[in-house]
Motif scaffolding. Structure first.
Motif, PDB file in Angstrom:
ATOM      1  N   ALA A   1       2.439   1.662  -3.353  1.00 51.82           N
ATOM      2  CA  ALA A   1       1.424   2.150  -4.291  1.00 51.82           C
ATOM      3  C   ALA A   1       1.178   3.641  -4.095  1.00 51.82           C
ATOM      4  O   ALA A   1       1.001   4.384  -5.068  1.00 51.82           O
ATOM      5  N   GLU A   2       1.184   4.074  -2.822  1.00 46.67           N
ATOM      6  CA  GLU A   2       0.971   5.500  -2.542  1.00 46.67           C
ATOM      7  C   GLU A   2       2.114   6.340  -3.095  1.00 46.67           C
ATOM      8  O   GLU A   2       1.897   7.391  -3.707  1.00 46.67           O
TER       9      GLU A   2
ATOM     10  N   LYS B   1       0.829  -1.200   0.000  1.00 52.25           N
ATOM     11  CA  LYS B   1       0.000   0.000   0.000  1.00 52.25           C
ATOM     12  C   LYS B   1       0.866   1.253   0.000  1.00 52.25           C
ATOM     13  O   LYS B   1       0.607   2.211  -0.737  1.00 52.25           O
ATOM     14  N   LYS B   2       1.939   1.247   0.808  1.00 53.12           N
ATOM     15  CA  LYS B   2       2.824   2.401   0.871  1.00 53.12           C
ATOM     16  C   LYS B   2       3.551   2.610  -0.454  1.00 53.12           C
ATOM     17  O   LYS B   2       3.719   3.735  -0.915  1.00 53.12           O
TER      18      LYS B   2
ATOM     19  N   GLU C   1       3.331   9.347 -10.139  1.00 53.90           N
ATOM     20  CA  GLU C   1       2.466   9.498 -11.308  1.00 53.90           C
ATOM     21  C   GLU C   1       1.855  10.891 -11.352  1.00 53.90           C
ATOM     22  O   GLU C   1       1.776  11.521 -12.409  1.00 53.90           O
ATOM     23  N   LYS C   2       1.439  11.382 -10.162  1.00 56.96           N
ATOM     24  CA  LYS C   2       0.893  12.735 -10.106  1.00 56.96           C
ATOM     25  C   LYS C   2       1.963  13.760 -10.437  1.00 56.96           C
ATOM     26  O   LYS C   2       1.701  14.750 -11.125  1.00 56.96           O
TER      27      LYS C   2
ATOM     28  N   GLN D   1       4.128   5.435  -5.494  1.00 61.13           N
ATOM     29  CA  GLN D   1       4.040   5.336  -6.956  1.00 61.13           C
ATOM     30  C   GLN D   1       3.002   6.312  -7.495  1.00 61.13           C
ATOM     31  O   GLN D   1       3.216   6.978  -8.514  1.00 61.13           O
ATOM     32  N   LYS D   2       1.877   6.405  -6.778  1.00 61.38           N
ATOM     33  CA  LYS D   2       0.818   7.322  -7.192  1.00 61.38           C
ATOM     34  C   LYS D   2       1.301   8.763  -7.140  1.00 61.38           C
ATOM     35  O   LYS D   2       0.985   9.571  -8.018  1.00 61.38           O
ATOM     36  N   GLN D   3       2.108   9.074  -6.116  1.00 61.31           N
ATOM     37  CA  GLN D   3       2.654  10.421  -6.004  1.00 61.31           C
ATOM     38  C   GLN D   3       3.582  10.731  -7.179  1.00 61.31           C
ATOM     39  O   GLN D   3       3.576  11.844  -7.711  1.00 61.31           O
TER      40      GLN D   3
ATOM     41  N   LYS E   1       4.570  13.234 -12.330  1.00 61.21           N
ATOM     42  CA  LYS E   1       4.813  13.161 -13.766  1.00 61.21           C
ATOM     43  C   LYS E   1       3.734  13.927 -14.532  1.00 61.21           C
ATOM     44  O   LYS E   1       4.036  14.679 -15.474  1.00 61.21           O
ATOM     45  N   GLU E   2       2.474  13.734 -14.122  1.00 61.97           N
ATOM     46  CA  GLU E   2       1.367  14.432 -14.777  1.00 61.97           C
ATOM     47  C   GLU E   2       1.535  15.942 -14.637  1.00 61.97           C
ATOM     48  O   GLU E   2       1.329  16.693 -15.594  1.00 61.97           O
TER      49      GLU E   2
END
Length: 566
Positions: free
Chosen positions: A141-142, A138-139, A148-149, A144-146, A151-152
């Motif tokens: 993934a969090e 979960k950590k 991705e954000k 990784q999500k950061q 990068k966006e």
């Protein structure tokens, strides 16, 4: 797993590859492998695989597209289990002293003196039932999500930069157009002046030409008349003679008037100022990069002179059953994990506290524990009489590792830039981490407690010293030159001083029972944040925890006073 193989981690000046070329590694080179031979069970880079294939044409060589087969091949260590320092070795051990995964080579080279070398299978028992272990995906993934954000956001930033570029380009073209119009106007005015001047000259030239034509005709007529009259009576000849003389005199007057100007010329003297100005100007304007900081960095608390206010005061009991003497907390420091280490002066102890200020562990020291400071990672240093004891704080345990001895008292310590700053009570010394004295930075021998504690700014350029004897906060540069000296009615017997990474400076005073905030230059008091009526009693040291925005203050009590700041 394949995605891990495609990456590499930068370490110092080298790269640690998922697979390093075996022949290159044997020759002391660090080259990424792109091939694996199943018969040789070795890895090869592009250069070495050519030599291998020339010698062993029938060997099965796998490329990067078959990297999963590399992992499954006999003798291949999984990338996750491979030692970062020694890629050919598997991680088998844990150093408890340094809280570090190790291979056998690591232990042999770097951890021979360590007391806690543990076997990973023993340490790993029950790890899959551990809540933190279960939360790892979960950590990840969090995080990784950061990314991705992020990068966006960066992609959007690239698009916005293109729009900015187009807008600036249009603005430059407008400036260029305006400059062209100005130059066109200057050119037009200059040509108008030229045309006007030439027109005036042409008028004068035409007048001269007309005069020449007129006089030529009159002179021709006069010659014809003179020749006719010269053959007639003397009277007519005399008249012709006199008129001819008059005509000649008039003609000569015209010639003299015209001949004073031999020729009309027009010259041009360029105005080089325009060229010089344009030549000196390199661009149409300054192009500057502007960065928009994140909200965290835009926090007004990042201003070193931001004045804090108090939200609440709260006390936490840190006494344990082994404590035999009245309690004196001489020093407090915070670990990167958010845990705290405190020095219990009277009980000859160092205590490890969790984030809720509960005692997790303690260890004894051979004398008065004057001060404790964070060194790096899980390591702290404790001042004990004329020694500095190094203690490792990890996994809820305190382990003493080594010590340095000095030929003077060691009542306070600070660490910055790989150097130790040691206070003897009357002087501040600089030492290397191995205990070699670099210099005596500052000294005040006129009193017994003139150099109590010190704190160093984040950039290492400013050093704050408390002088308990003279009720002063002294500010030095990193050469020991005095920059400021602060006294205040609320500053009686200053002991602890702390400077945050953002530059906020806090002082606690044992005689006036106060906690003060002073400006970043140490020249004036900004606020008095706590007094005796707030639960403060004989404060010895203080610490600002940025994670909780709180001041943790220790003194002549068995409790820590935690001051929550706004």
């Amino acid at each position: 797993m394949a995605s891990n193989f495609e990456s590499s981690i930068h370490r110092g000046c080298d790269f640690i590859h998922d697979f390093s070329c075996s022949p290159c590694e044997e020759n002391g080179f660090n080259t990424e492998a792109h091939h694996y031979c199943t018969q040789c069970t070795k890895y090869y880079c592009q250069n070495c695989v050519s030599k291998h294939n020339g010698l062993y044409q029938k060997h099965a060589v796998l490329g990067r597209k078959d990297v999963k087969k590399w992992e499954a091949a006999p003798g291949v260590v999984d990338a996750l289990e491979r030692c970062g320092m020694h890629p050919g070795e598997a991680l088998k051990l844990v150093c408890g002293d340094h809280d570090q995964l190790c291979c056998y080579v690591c232990v042999a080279i770097d951890h021979r003196q360590c007391s806690k070398i543990l076997h990973i299978p023993d340490e790993a028992k029950g790890v899959q039932r551990n809540i933190e272990f279960q939360q790892i995906p979960k950590k990840i993934a969090e995080v990784q999500k950061q990314f991705e954000k992020m990068k966006e956001a960066r992609l959007k930033n690239m698009t916005s930069l293109k729009k900015m570029r187009a807008a600036i380009s249009d603005e430059i073209k407008t400036i260029r157009k305006n400059i062209n119009e100005i130059l066109d106007k200057i050119e037009k005015t200059t040509l108008q002046d030229l045309d006007g001047m030439i027109a005036e000259i042409e008028i004068n030239l035409k007048k001269d030409i007309e005069t020449c034509d007129k006089m030529t005709i009159e002179l021709q007529n006069m010659i014809a008349a003179f020749q006719t009259k010269a053959k007639s009576s003397e009277s007519k000849s005399y008249i012709a003679y006199r008129k001819s003389q008059g005509m000649i005199s008039q003609a000569n007057d015209h010639l003299r008037g015209i001949s004073t100007i031999e020729c009309y010329n027009v010259t041009y003297q360029p105005n080089h100022l325009i060229e010089e100005l344009l030549f000196s100007i390199k661009t149409f304007g300054a192009i500057e990069e502007q960065t928009v900081l994140t909200k965290q960095r835009e926090d007004p608390h990042s201003d070193p002179n931001h004045v804090f206010s108090v939200a609440e005061y709260k006390e936490y009991n840190v006494k344990i059953s082994d404590d035999k003497h009245p309690y004196v907390i001489r020093s407090v420091c915070e670990m990167p994990s958010g845990e705290f280490v405190i020095a219990d002066f009277n009980n000859y102890k160092v205590k490890l506290l969790d984030k809720e200020y509960r005692v997790l562990d303690h260890c004894d020291v051979p004398g008065d524990s004057w001060d404790v400071c964070h060194i790096d990672g899980n390591e702290v240093a404790v001042c004990v009489n004329s020694e500095l004891h190094f203690i490792n704080a990890s996994k809820g345990k305190l382990v003493t590792t080594r010590k340095l001895s000095f030929n003077h008292k060691c009542i306070a310590a600070a660490h910055h830039g790989g150097q130790l700053y040691i206070s003897s009570g009357t002087a501040l010394y600089v030492y290397t981490m191995s205990g070699r004295k670099v210099k005596k930075l500052y000294e005040d021998k006129y009193g017994g407690n003139t150099v109590r504690k010190c704190a160093i700014s984040n950039d290492g350029k400013t050093i704050f010293i408390t002088n308990r004897e003279k009720h002063q906060l002294i500010t030095l540069d990193n050469n020991g030159n005095k920059l400021a000296l602060l006294t205040d009615p609320d500053m009686k017997g200053p002991t602890g001083v702390h400077v945050t990474p953002a530059g906020h400076v806090f002082v606690c005073c044992i005689d006036s029972d106060t906690v003060l905030q002073v400006d970043k230059d140490g020249k004036k008091k900004l606020a008095t944040l706590a007094r005796k009526e707030d639960g403060l009693y004989g404060p010895g040291d203080l610490l600002f925890s940025s994670s909780t925005s709180s001041l943790i203050v220790g003194g002549f009590k068995d409790t820590l006073l935690v001051i929550k700041l706004n």
